[in-house]
Design a protein around this motif. Structure first.
Motif, PDB file in Angstrom:
ATOM      1  N   PRO A  57     -41.250   0.362 -50.992  1.00  0.00           N
ATOM      2  CA  PRO A  57     -40.617   1.023 -49.843  1.00  0.00           C
ATOM      3  C   PRO A  57     -39.440   1.905 -50.250  1.00  0.00           C
ATOM      4  O   PRO A  57     -39.229   2.964 -49.671  1.00  0.00           O
ATOM      5  N   THR A  58     -38.715   1.487 -51.263  1.00  0.00           N
ATOM      6  CA  THR A  58     -37.592   2.300 -51.740  1.00  0.00           C
ATOM      7  C   THR A  58     -38.093   3.611 -52.322  1.00  0.00           C
ATOM      8  O   THR A  58     -37.528   4.676 -52.056  1.00  0.00           O
ATOM      9  N   ASP A  67     -30.763  26.244 -52.085  1.00  0.00           N
ATOM     10  CA  ASP A  67     -30.541  25.570 -53.368  1.00  0.00           C
ATOM     11  C   ASP A  67     -29.693  24.309 -53.178  1.00  0.00           C
ATOM     12  O   ASP A  67     -29.964  23.274 -53.791  1.00  0.00           O
ATOM     13  N   ALA A  68     -28.675  24.394 -52.325  1.00  0.00           N
ATOM     14  CA  ALA A  68     -27.803  23.241 -52.082  1.00  0.00           C
ATOM     15  C   ALA A  68     -28.557  22.121 -51.377  1.00  0.00           C
ATOM     16  O   ALA A  68     -28.402  20.947 -51.732  1.00  0.00           O
ATOM     17  N   VAL A  69     -29.394  22.468 -50.419  1.00  0.00           N
ATOM     18  CA  VAL A  69     -30.183  21.457 -49.704  1.00  0.00           C
ATOM     19  C   VAL A  69     -31.127  20.767 -50.669  1.00  0.00           C
ATOM     20  O   VAL A  69     -31.275  19.542 -50.664  1.00  0.00           O
ATOM     21  N   ARG A  70     -31.782  21.551 -51.509  1.00  0.00           N
ATOM     22  CA  ARG A  70     -32.729  20.988 -52.476  1.00  0.00           C
ATOM     23  C   ARG A  70     -32.009  20.047 -53.447  1.00  0.00           C
ATOM     24  O   ARG A  70     -32.480  18.946 -53.723  1.00  0.00           O
ATOM     25  N   ALA A  71     -30.849  20.464 -53.944  1.00  0.00           N
ATOM     26  CA  ALA A  71     -30.087  19.634 -54.886  1.00  0.00           C
ATOM     27  C   ALA A  71     -29.591  18.352 -54.214  1.00  0.00           C
ATOM     28  O   ALA A  71     -29.655  17.264 -54.807  1.00  0.00           O
ATOM     29  N   THR A  72     -29.127  18.460 -52.981  1.00  0.00           N
ATOM     30  CA  THR A  72     -28.656  17.287 -52.258  1.00  0.00           C
ATOM     31  C   THR A  72     -29.788  16.291 -52.042  1.00  0.00           C
ATOM     32  O   THR A  72     -29.617  15.082 -52.227  1.00  0.00           O
ATOM     33  N   GLY A  73     -30.956  16.793 -51.670  1.00  0.00           N
ATOM     34  CA  GLY A  73     -32.110  15.919 -51.474  1.00  0.00           C
ATOM     35  C   GLY A  73     -32.510  15.206 -52.746  1.00  0.00           C
ATOM     36  O   GLY A  73     -32.814  14.007 -52.735  1.00  0.00           O
ATOM     37  N   GLN A  74     -32.493  15.922 -53.855  1.00  0.00           N
ATOM     38  CA  GLN A  74     -32.838  15.299 -55.134  1.00  0.00           C
ATOM     39  C   GLN A  74     -31.812  14.241 -55.523  1.00  0.00           C
ATOM     40  O   GLN A  74     -32.174  13.166 -56.010  1.00  0.00           O
ATOM     41  N   ASN A  75     -30.539  14.539 -55.293  1.00  0.00           N
ATOM     42  CA  ASN A  75     -29.487  13.564 -55.615  1.00  0.00           C
ATOM     43  C   ASN A  75     -29.594  12.316 -54.750  1.00  0.00           C
ATOM     44  O   ASN A  75     -29.457  11.190 -55.246  1.00  0.00           O
ATOM     45  N   GLN A  76     -29.852  12.502 -53.460  1.00  0.00           N
ATOM     46  CA  GLN A  76     -29.979  11.348 -52.573  1.00  0.00           C
ATOM     47  C   GLN A  76     -31.204  10.516 -52.936  1.00  0.00           C
ATOM     48  O   GLN A  76     -31.154   9.283 -52.895  1.00  0.00           O
ATOM     49  N   ALA A  77     -32.297  11.175 -53.291  1.00  0.00           N
ATOM     50  CA  ALA A  77     -33.504  10.442 -53.678  1.00  0.00           C
ATOM     51  C   ALA A  77     -33.261   9.664 -54.967  1.00  0.00           C
ATOM     52  O   ALA A  77     -33.681   8.507 -55.086  1.00  0.00           O
ATOM     53  N   GLU A  78     -32.576  10.264 -55.913  1.00  0.00           N
ATOM     54  CA  GLU A  78     -32.276   9.560 -57.155  1.00  0.00           C
ATOM     55  C   GLU A  78     -31.358   8.374 -56.905  1.00  0.00           C
ATOM     56  O   GLU A  78     -31.529   7.306 -57.483  1.00  0.00           O
ATOM     57  N   ASP A  79     -30.381   8.551 -56.011  1.00  0.00           N
ATOM     58  CA  ASP A  79     -29.511   7.435 -55.624  1.00  0.00           C
ATOM     59  C   ASP A  79     -30.329   6.306 -55.006  1.00  0.00           C
ATOM     60  O   ASP A  79     -30.080   5.129 -55.270  1.00  0.00           O
ATOM     61  N   ILE A 125     -37.247  11.573 -48.628  1.00  0.00           N
ATOM     62  CA  ILE A 125     -36.018  12.369 -48.704  1.00  0.00           C
ATOM     63  C   ILE A 125     -36.283  13.666 -49.442  1.00  0.00           C
ATOM     64  O   ILE A 125     -35.892  14.752 -48.996  1.00  0.00           O
ATOM     65  N   GLU A 126     -36.966  13.574 -50.579  1.00  0.00           N
ATOM     66  CA  GLU A 126     -37.269  14.777 -51.348  1.00  0.00           C
ATOM     67  C   GLU A 126     -38.184  15.730 -50.584  1.00  0.00           C
ATOM     68  O   GLU A 126     -37.959  16.940 -50.582  1.00  0.00           O
ATOM     69  N   ALA A 127     -39.207  15.197 -49.942  1.00  0.00           N
ATOM     70  CA  ALA A 127     -40.143  16.040 -49.201  1.00  0.00           C
ATOM     71  C   ALA A 127     -39.455  16.742 -48.034  1.00  0.00           C
ATOM     72  O   ALA A 127     -39.679  17.936 -47.798  1.00  0.00           O
ATOM     73  N   ASN A 128     -38.610  16.016 -47.328  1.00  0.00           N
ATOM     74  CA  ASN A 128     -37.903  16.618 -46.193  1.00  0.00           C
ATOM     75  C   ASN A 128     -36.920  17.695 -46.644  1.00  0.00           C
ATOM     76  O   ASN A 128     -36.843  18.761 -46.034  1.00  0.00           O
ATOM     77  N   SER A 129     -36.174  17.420 -47.693  1.00  0.00           N
ATOM     78  CA  SER A 129     -35.219  18.424 -48.169  1.00  0.00           C
ATOM     79  C   SER A 129     -35.955  19.638 -48.722  1.00  0.00           C
ATOM     80  O   SER A 129     -35.498  20.771 -48.560  1.00  0.00           O
ATOM     81  N   ASN A 165     -30.430   2.848 -56.755  1.00  0.00           N
ATOM     82  CA  ASN A 165     -29.626   1.936 -55.951  1.00  0.00           C
ATOM     83  C   ASN A 165     -28.323   1.578 -56.657  1.00  0.00           C
ATOM     84  O   ASN A 165     -27.924   0.424 -56.732  1.00  0.00           O
ATOM     85  N   ASP A 166     -27.691   2.595 -57.189  1.00  0.00           N
ATOM     86  CA  ASP A 166     -26.437   2.435 -57.904  1.00  0.00           C
ATOM     87  C   ASP A 166     -25.330   2.064 -56.910  1.00  0.00           C
ATOM     88  O   ASP A 166     -25.077   2.793 -55.970  1.00  0.00           O
ATOM     89  N   PRO A 167     -24.647   0.930 -57.094  1.00  0.00           N
ATOM     90  CA  PRO A 167     -23.624   0.518 -56.133  1.00  0.00           C
ATOM     91  C   PRO A 167     -22.419   1.453 -56.097  1.00  0.00           C
ATOM     92  O   PRO A 167     -21.622   1.384 -55.173  1.00  0.00           O
ATOM     93  N   ASP A 168     -22.274   2.340 -57.075  1.00  0.00           N
ATOM     94  CA  ASP A 168     -21.148   3.269 -57.085  1.00  0.00           C
ATOM     95  C   ASP A 168     -21.412   4.506 -56.245  1.00  0.00           C
ATOM     96  O   ASP A 168     -20.526   5.341 -56.097  1.00  0.00           O
TER      97      ASP A 168
END
Length: 89
Positions: A23-24, A63-75, A31-35, A79-82
């Motif tokens: 599920p994660t 470009d910013a939307v795409r980068a944000t989506g990739q960063n959120q998906a990687e997070d 997230i990636e597909a939507n961004s 599941n990095d607590p930081d």
């Protein structure tokens, strides 16, 4: 018509990514597909912009939307607590 195609492609990718994944991972893929779909729509709008400045601004936002989506998906995947995502922000 192009927007419907992009949304259809995003839905298809989401359904394919649902096979044999957690599920994660599915949430990260969503997230990636939507961004990606939002960024594609912004680039489409940039192609129709009447000024070069407007076109450049829309492309930069895509470009910013795409980068944000990739960063959120990687997070989501790590599941990095930081990260803000893991902290509920």
């Amino acid at each position: 018509m192009k927007k419907m195609f992009v949304l259809g492609m995003a839905a298809g990718l989401v359904s394919l990514s649902a096979c044999n994944s957690t599920p994660t991972e599915q949430a990260a893929d969503n997230i990636e597909a939507n961004s990606e779909a939002v960024a594609d729509n912004l680039e489409e709008a940039a192609d129709n912009a009447t000024t070069e400045t407007g076109e450049a601004a829309l492309e930069n936002r895509a470009d910013a939307v795409r980068a944000t989506g990739q960063n959120q998906a990687e997070d989501m995947r790590t599941n990095d607590p930081d990260t803000n995502l893991a902290n509920g922000m």
